[in-house]
Write an enzyme that holds these catalytic residues in place. Sequence first.
Site, short mmCIF file in Angstrom:
data_model
loop_
_atom_site.label_atom_id
_atom_site.label_comp_id
_atom_site.label_asym_id
_atom_site.label_seq_id
_atom_site.Cartn_x
_atom_site.Cartn_y
_atom_site.Cartn_z
N ASP A 37 42.94 18.86 13.76
CA ASP A 37 41.58 18.49 13.37
C ASP A 37 41.59 18.02 11.92
O ASP A 37 42.25 18.60 11.06
CB ASP A 37 40.64 19.69 13.54
N ILE A 38 40.85 16.97 11.64
CA ILE A 38 40.83 16.39 10.29
C ILE A 38 40.11 17.31 9.30
O ILE A 38 40.32 17.22 8.09
CB ILE A 38 40.14 14.99 10.36
N ASN A 49 32.69 22.45 22.93
CA ASN A 49 31.28 22.23 22.65
C ASN A 49 30.77 21.14 23.59
O ASN A 49 31.46 20.14 23.82
CB ASN A 49 31.09 21.79 21.19
N HIS A 76 36.99 17.61 24.43
CA HIS A 76 38.13 18.19 23.70
C HIS A 76 37.95 19.69 23.60
O HIS A 76 36.83 20.20 23.57
CB HIS A 76 38.24 17.58 22.30
N MET A 77 39.08 20.36 23.53
CA MET A 77 39.09 21.82 23.36
C MET A 77 39.67 22.12 21.99
O MET A 77 40.75 21.63 21.64
CB MET A 77 39.94 22.44 24.47
N HIS A 78 38.94 22.91 21.22
CA HIS A 78 39.44 23.35 19.91
C HIS A 78 40.37 24.54 20.12
O HIS A 78 40.00 25.50 20.82
CB HIS A 78 38.29 23.80 19.01
P1 5GP Z 1 33.02 18.75 18.17
O1 5GP Z 1 31.96 19.14 17.17
O2 5GP Z 1 32.71 17.44 18.83
O3 5GP Z 1 33.34 19.85 19.14
O4 5GP Z 1 34.32 18.57 17.33
C1 5GP Z 1 34.74 17.34 16.81
C2 5GP Z 1 35.89 17.63 15.89
O5 5GP Z 1 36.56 16.42 15.63
C3 5GP Z 1 35.46 18.20 14.52
O6 5GP Z 1 36.08 19.47 14.33
C4 5GP Z 1 35.94 17.15 13.53
O7 5GP Z 1 36.45 17.71 12.35
C5 5GP Z 1 37.01 16.41 14.31
N1 5GP Z 1 37.19 15.03 13.95
C6 5GP Z 1 36.22 14.10 13.76
N2 5GP Z 1 36.76 12.90 13.45
C7 5GP Z 1 38.11 13.08 13.47
C8 5GP Z 1 39.21 12.19 13.24
O8 5GP Z 1 39.06 11.00 12.97
N3 5GP Z 1 40.45 12.72 13.33
C9 5GP Z 1 40.65 14.05 13.65
N4 5GP Z 1 41.93 14.48 13.73
N5 5GP Z 1 39.64 14.91 13.89
C10 5GP Z 1 38.38 14.42 13.78
#
Ligand code: 5GP
Length: 116
Positions: A29-30, A86, A99-101
Site C-alpha cells: 500500500d502506498i 472495504n 482488494h483485501m488489505h
Molecule cells: P480502500 O479504502 O479502497 O479499501 O483502500 C485503498 C487503498 O489503496 C488505500 O489504503 C490507499 O493507500 C491505497 N492506494 C491508493 N492509491 C494507490 C496507489 O497508487 N498505489 C498503491 N500501492 N496503493 C494505493
Amino acid sequence: MRTIFSKIIAGEIPGDIVYRDDLVTAFRDINPQAPTHILIVPNKEIPTADDVEAADEAALGRMLLAAKQIAREQGIAESGYRLIINCREHGGQEVYHLHMHLLGGRRLGPMLSSAQ
Ligand code: 5GP
C-alpha cells in the site's frame, strides 16, 4: 472502469509487487497503516465485494491463499495479522477494484476505531 490497481497489475505504472499469479496480484500500500500493509487484488476488474459472482470463486479463494503465503514471507504469520475488505461508501472503499488489505507487524487494536 479501469483503476490505478489495474495499471499496477498490468505494469503500466510502478508498484511494489510482492506476489503475482494467474488470478491475483499483491503489492504494498502506498500509504501504509501498519509496518506490513499489502493489498491483495484479483487480476480481474471486480469493482467491489458486492459485485462478485460465482465465476469469481477461484480468484476469491486464491486471495486468502495468497494472504497466507505472503504473511509467512513477511514474517507476520505467527504474530498475527488482519485481513480487511472495504465495500462502497459506508465501508470506506476508495479504489473501486476489489482488494483485501493484509495488515500486520504490530498490535492492530480494536477492529473499529470510530464511535458507533
Ligand atoms: P480502500 O479504502 O479502497 O479499501 O483502500 C485503498 C487503498 O489503496 C488505500 O489504503 C490507499 O493507500 C491505497 N492506494 C491508493 N492509491 C494507490 C496507489 O497508487 N498505489 C498503491 N500501492 N496503493 C494505493
